[in-house]
Design an enzyme around this catalytic site. Structure first.
Site, short mmCIF file in Angstrom:
data_model
loop_
_atom_site.label_atom_id
_atom_site.label_comp_id
_atom_site.label_asym_id
_atom_site.label_seq_id
_atom_site.Cartn_x
_atom_site.Cartn_y
_atom_site.Cartn_z
N ASP A 219 0.91 -1.10 0.22
CA ASP A 219 -0.07 0.02 -0.09
C ASP A 219 0.98 1.15 -0.03
O ASP A 219 0.70 2.19 0.41
CB ASP A 219 -0.86 0.07 1.19
CG ASP A 219 -2.08 1.12 1.18
OD1 ASP A 219 -2.31 1.58 0.15
OD2 ASP A 219 -2.78 1.29 2.17
N ASP A 236 2.61 2.24 8.11
CA ASP A 236 1.35 1.57 7.53
C ASP A 236 1.88 0.40 6.75
O ASP A 236 1.32 0.04 5.86
CB ASP A 236 0.63 2.45 6.70
CG ASP A 236 -0.91 2.34 6.70
OD1 ASP A 236 -1.23 1.16 7.40
OD2 ASP A 236 -1.63 2.87 5.99
N1 LIG Z 1 4.88 6.61 13.67
C1 LIG Z 1 4.34 7.66 13.36
N2 LIG Z 1 4.87 8.98 13.48
C2 LIG Z 1 4.36 9.91 13.16
N3 LIG Z 1 3.17 9.96 12.28
C3 LIG Z 1 2.39 8.93 12.44
C4 LIG Z 1 3.34 7.41 12.71
N4 LIG Z 1 2.21 6.76 12.34
C5 LIG Z 1 1.18 6.90 11.53
N5 LIG Z 1 1.35 8.56 11.68
C6 LIG Z 1 0.24 9.37 11.29
O1 LIG Z 1 -0.96 9.00 11.28
C7 LIG Z 1 -1.37 8.77 9.85
C8 LIG Z 1 -2.09 7.13 9.85
O2 LIG Z 1 -1.23 6.35 9.90
P1 LIG Z 1 -1.47 4.93 9.08
O3 LIG Z 1 -1.37 5.42 7.58
O4 LIG Z 1 -0.35 3.95 9.52
O5 LIG Z 1 -2.73 4.39 9.38
P2 LIG Z 1 -4.06 4.29 8.58
O6 LIG Z 1 -5.30 3.59 9.35
O7 LIG Z 1 -3.84 3.12 7.45
O8 LIG Z 1 -4.54 5.45 7.80
P3 LIG Z 1 -5.19 5.72 6.51
O9 LIG Z 1 -6.37 5.01 6.32
O10 LIG Z 1 -5.17 7.39 6.46
O11 LIG Z 1 -3.85 5.16 5.58
C9 LIG Z 1 -0.41 8.76 8.92
O12 LIG Z 1 -0.59 9.26 7.78
C10 LIG Z 1 0.64 9.79 9.54
O13 LIG Z 1 0.37 11.01 9.53
MG LIG Z 2 -1.99 5.18 5.96
#
Ligand SMILES: Nc1ncnc2c1ncn2[C@@H]1O[C@H](COP(=O)(O)OP(=O)(O)OP(=O)(O)O)[C@@H](O)[C@H]1O
Ligand SMILES: [Mg+2]
Length: 288
Positions: A219, A236
């Site tokens: 992804d 992610d």
């Molecule tokens: N370790 C981290 N440090 C800083 N910001 C983070 C971190 N992990 C996640 N984020 C923030 O949180 C957001 C969502 O995280 P992630 O992409 O892992 O989850 P998701 O549920 O898949 O979200 P999405 O559906 O938006 O892709 C990221 O785009 C980022 O902005």
């Molecule tokens: Mg994400």
């Protein structure tokens, strides 16, 4: 000779030498946004890999404080959490909380997990042994899957957040920040041409290492990459795909290449560099 009495008992029971006074049972943290650090509540397999960075707070007296939500997503929400000892060490971490323990309807489920079991022998052993972690992986729970991927990528030296611990559906990891602020997603950053070129090099190198180890992000896009100053960080990773074991592994890899190359081209990187077919063939050439 009579046994000495434990100070809290009035009976004549002898002292239990393993007794540790559990101050936590009597002294709850004050606020609803606080809890005792969960570090010692989880089994060893659910704590981050060694060598552990020295910023990880492992004190029994540490308190976790919610600092607020970073982002709500479809399957998970990401929060900021501070783990701190009063007058002692403290750290801010990202807490990714998956919505429910039942991910059977998770849209990424079937195609992604194919070919996963059995390749990682430790994972297969854990599943066979029926540990908490094994049961989570076997049930296709995504917090467990992301934990596994982060640990694996971290061990390979890839630019991913350090995985601190997993507790059920909550994953604690390194907070990726720049100057005390959450690092922006690559999609929201405005890198100079030199930084753009460097980001692409870093990404290509990380993807090459992943491909060599049969790991496909699955992804990858400018939304799942963080621009941490000069450094690009991959996030992610619950849906990581097995390049060889998954019949669609190559398709996922090509799609990842296409997503990132399209973004880099749109920001002005030389289209001969940011070319998905070229990137895809380079990755496969270094892997096999
Ligand atoms: N370790 C981290 N440090 C800083 N910001 C983070 C971190 N992990 C996640 N984020 C923030 O949180 C957001 C969502 O995280 P992630 O992409 O892992 O989850 P998701 O549920 O898949 O979200 P999405 O559906 O938006 O892709 C990221 O785009 C980022 O902005
Ligand atoms: Mg994400």
């Amino acid at each position: 000779m009579s046994s000495p009495l434990h100070p809290l008992t009035t009976s004549t029971d002898p002292i239990d030498p393993t007794f540790v006074f559990d101050f936590r049972a009597y002294d709850e943290p004050d606020s609803a946004d606080q809890r005792w650090s969960t570090w010692w509540d989880v089994e060893a397999l659910c704590r981050g890999p060694e060598p552990r960075p020295d910023w990880v707070v492992t004190d029994r007296a540490a308190v976790d404080t919610e600092l607020g939500i970073l982002k709500t997503g479809k399957e998970a929400d990401v929060f900021l959490l501070e783990r701190a000892v009063d007058g002692g060490p403290s750290v801010v971490m990202a807490a990714k909380r998956y919505r429910s323990t039942d991910h059977r309807n998770f849209h990424r489920n079937a195609a992604y997990t194919e070919g996963r079991r059995g390749r990682d022998t430790r994972e297969a052993r854990a599943a066979a042994k029926g540990t908490t972690f094994g049961r989570a992986v076997a049930a296709g729970q995504w917090a467990g899957a992301e934990w596994q991927s982060l640990k694996r990528c971290w061990a390979l030296g890839l630019p991913v957040p350090y995985p601190v611990q997993i507790d059920g559906t909550e994953l604690l990891m390194e907070w990726v920040s720049v100057d005390g602020e959450t690092a922006p997603r690559l999609a929201q950053s405005r890198p100079s041409p030199a930084v753009l070129a460097s980001y692409f090099d870093q990404l290509r190198e990380a993807m090459a290492t992943m491909t060599q180890h049969g790991i496909v992000h699955g992804d990858l896009s400018a939304y799942n990459l963080l621009a941490a100053g000069d450094r690009l960080v991959i996030i992610d990773l619950p849906q990581v795909v097995d390049l060889v074991g998954n019949p669609q592994g190559m398709d996922f890899l090509l799609r990842d290449c296409a997503n990132v190359c399209a973004w880099f081209r749109s920001k002005g990187l030389d289209p001969r560099l940011a070319d998905e077919q070229a990137l895809f063939s380079d990755l496969l050439a270094t892997a096999f």
